[in-house]
Design an enzyme around this catalytic site. Structure first.
Site, PDB file in Angstrom:
ATOM      1  N   CYS A 166      -2.042   0.228   9.495  1.00 31.84           N
ATOM      2  CA  CYS A 166      -1.365  -1.071   9.391  1.00 31.84           C
ATOM      3  C   CYS A 166      -0.018  -1.020  10.096  1.00 31.84           C
ATOM      4  O   CYS A 166       0.641   0.023  10.120  1.00 31.84           O
ATOM      5  CB  CYS A 166      -1.157  -1.457   7.933  1.00 31.84           C
ATOM      6  SG  CYS A 166      -2.681  -1.825   7.037  1.00 31.84           S
ATOM      7  N   CYS A 218       0.839  -1.201   0.000  1.00 37.48           N
ATOM      8  CA  CYS A 218       0.000   0.000   0.000  1.00 37.48           C
ATOM      9  C   CYS A 218       0.871   1.246   0.000  1.00 37.48           C
ATOM     10  O   CYS A 218       1.804   1.370   0.798  1.00 37.48           O
ATOM     11  CB  CYS A 218      -0.914   0.003   1.229  1.00 37.48           C
ATOM     12  SG  CYS A 218      -1.995   1.451   1.327  1.00 37.48           S
ATOM     13  N   GLU A 221     -27.822 -11.832  24.863  1.00 39.27           N
ATOM     14  CA  GLU A 221     -26.995 -10.669  24.523  1.00 39.27           C
ATOM     15  C   GLU A 221     -27.409  -9.498  25.416  1.00 39.27           C
ATOM     16  O   GLU A 221     -28.577  -9.383  25.793  1.00 39.27           O
ATOM     17  CB  GLU A 221     -27.198 -10.315  23.038  1.00 39.27           C
ATOM     18  CG  GLU A 221     -26.744  -8.954  22.585  1.00 39.27           C
ATOM     19  CD  GLU A 221     -25.259  -8.728  22.749  1.00 39.27           C
ATOM     20  OE1 GLU A 221     -24.881  -7.651  23.228  1.00 39.27           O
ATOM     21  OE2 GLU A 221     -24.483  -9.633  22.393  1.00 39.27           O
ATOM     22  N   CYS A 273     -11.410 -12.564  20.484  1.00 36.91           N
ATOM     23  CA  CYS A 273     -10.551 -11.606  19.795  1.00 36.91           C
ATOM     24  C   CYS A 273      -9.358 -11.207  20.654  1.00 36.91           C
ATOM     25  O   CYS A 273      -8.634 -10.267  20.318  1.00 36.91           O
ATOM     26  CB  CYS A 273     -11.345 -10.369  19.377  1.00 36.91           C
ATOM     27  SG  CYS A 273     -12.104  -9.492  20.769  1.00 36.91           S
ATOM     28  N   CYS A 328      -6.123   2.487  -0.203  1.00 41.29           N
ATOM     29  CA  CYS A 328      -6.066   1.530   0.906  1.00 41.29           C
ATOM     30  C   CYS A 328      -6.239   0.097   0.410  1.00 41.29           C
ATOM     31  O   CYS A 328      -7.157  -0.206  -0.362  1.00 41.29           O
ATOM     32  CB  CYS A 328      -7.142   1.863   1.927  1.00 41.29           C
ATOM     33  SG  CYS A 328      -7.198   0.733   3.335  1.00 41.29           S
TER      34      CYS A 328
END
Length: 400
Positions: A62, A53, A283, A357, A136
């Site tokens: 990034c 990029c 949730e 995550c 991008c």
């Protein structure tokens, strides 16, 4: 002259002086560091490549475009390996799944007015400097194509010296945009925004918490079922990553007859699972469950999906409540789900699919399950955030 000895989990290079943490370097490289902090590579690593990029040097989005794909994959896998080993755990690692370039379907950008109009982009690393990123290599072409609309929105929504946040999500019938700004939404501004949404083909435009216009429902596909998430609601970063996680969860829970989906969101896992089995989705955000429920009611050939709004951090489902299920799916936020994992460990559930995550909190929670008699036969690393330090994990737990 300094030598880079290793990388941190954030991709910063540990230098041989024992103090310096340097960006965009690789282990084994020899570097010079100028007084202003500029790093010059003297002896490059064999794993160093030209960044794909053109914005890499200026944009802070990034961290690892200067390394080969193989190096980045090994580095990310090693982050998870170390987190698991630190808890004394052992498992088989499946082949890592990395999302392709230009596949991020959602982004949070910043907008700022300029003398000539407006600009939209990402901030440079550890700075408030804004950089435009028309080339991008992370975002989908549809998101890139929405930049003119976002710039027009910025011109309307931003004060001369301020900055706004723009969360844009790809949808089949036009971008779904959430504007976060301090500027008041006046009747005249509402008219101008509605005209802008029509001009640029936005599916939905939301101003802070207030919907301005919805031309087309910005549906997302969860297992062939259309769901309209609340503005800014959580969504897996790429379709590739989501498909990988859903396939893994389906495999883990393949023999279950009734499943509880904890931290269910808008139905990423609940609705695909409902093609063959009844699901109870829990949730903390009612709006997300309302979206899930509408998606289920409008779906076809789905088993029953029930919903429950509940703060699983403060009030996890207890072991006696879990007795109705023979499998659980759990996908908590970065903090993990310590309380809920404890009740799962004490329950009679024999199968758990855990998505995370955060490798550190994942390993902590996995240790609790293993100590309670679960085996962790396999784990898969899923990289939806290409060239960044972020990584996701999905793992299978079966009671011995």
């Amino acid at each position: 002259m300094l030598t880079i000895e290793s990388l941190t989990h954030l991709g910063m290079g540990r230098a041989s002086d024992g103090q310096s943490l340097l960006p965009r370097v690789l282990p084994g490289e020899e570097v010079d560091v100028a007084q202003d902090g500029t790093v010059r590579i003297v002896t490059p690593s064999v794993d160093r490549v030209a960044a794909p990029c053109r914005h890499f040097k200026s944009c802070g989005g990034c961290a690892m475009q200067h390394a080969t794909d193989a190096f980045v994959a090994d580095w990310k896998q090693d982050i998870v390996v170390k987190a698991v080993q630190a808890r004394g755990l052992d498992t088989d690692f499946r082949e890592m799944a990395t999302s392709p370039t230009q596949s991020r379907r959602r982004a949070k950008l910043s907008g700022r007015r300029t003398k000539k109009g407006a600009m939209v982009g990402f901030h440079t690393r550890a700075s408030d400097t804004l950089v435009q990123v028309p080339g991008c290599q992370l975002l989908t072409p549809a998101l890139i194509a929405s930049f003119p609309a976002l710039e027009a929105l910025t011109a309307l929504a931003c004060s001369r010296k301020g900055e706004i946040d723009l969360t844009v999500t790809e949808a089949d019938l036009g971008p779904d945009v959430l504007v976060e700004t301090d500027k008041d939404l006046t009747p005249q501004l509402r008219v101008e925004l509605a005209a802008l949404a029509n001009q640029y083909g936005l599916s939905r435009l939301v101003w802070n918490d207030e919907p301005v216009v919805m031309i087309n429902p910005p549906k997302q596909d969860f297992g062939g079922n259309g769901v309209v998430p609340p503005p800014g609601a959580f969504l897996q970063a790429t379709k590739h990553g989501e498909a990988t996680l859903v396939a893994a969860v389906n495999e883990i829970a393949r023999t279950a007859s009734r499943i509880v989906d904890l931290f269910a969101g808008c139905g990423t896992f609940s609705l695909p699972l409902a093609k063959r089995v009844a699901v109870h989705a829990v949730e903390g955000e009612a709006a997300m469950l309302n979206a899930l429920d509408r998606g289920w009611r409008e779906g076809r050939q789905l088993r029953r999906v029930t919903t429950e709004t509940r703060d699983l951090f403060r009030r996890p489902l207890e072991a006696d409540e879990l007795r109705h299920f023979d499998a659980a799916v759990i996908d908590p936020p970065r903090a993990g789900a310590e309380a809920q994992i404890a009740t799962l460990a004490a329950s009679e559930i024999n199968t758990i699919a855990m998505v995370s995550c955060n490798p550190v909190t994942f390993a902590r929670d996995a240790r609790t399950l293993v100590d309670a008699g679960f085996a962790m036969p396999w784990l898969q690393v899923v990289d939806q955030f290409r060239w960044s330090p972020h990584v996701e994990v999905v793992a299978s737990f079966t009671r011995k």
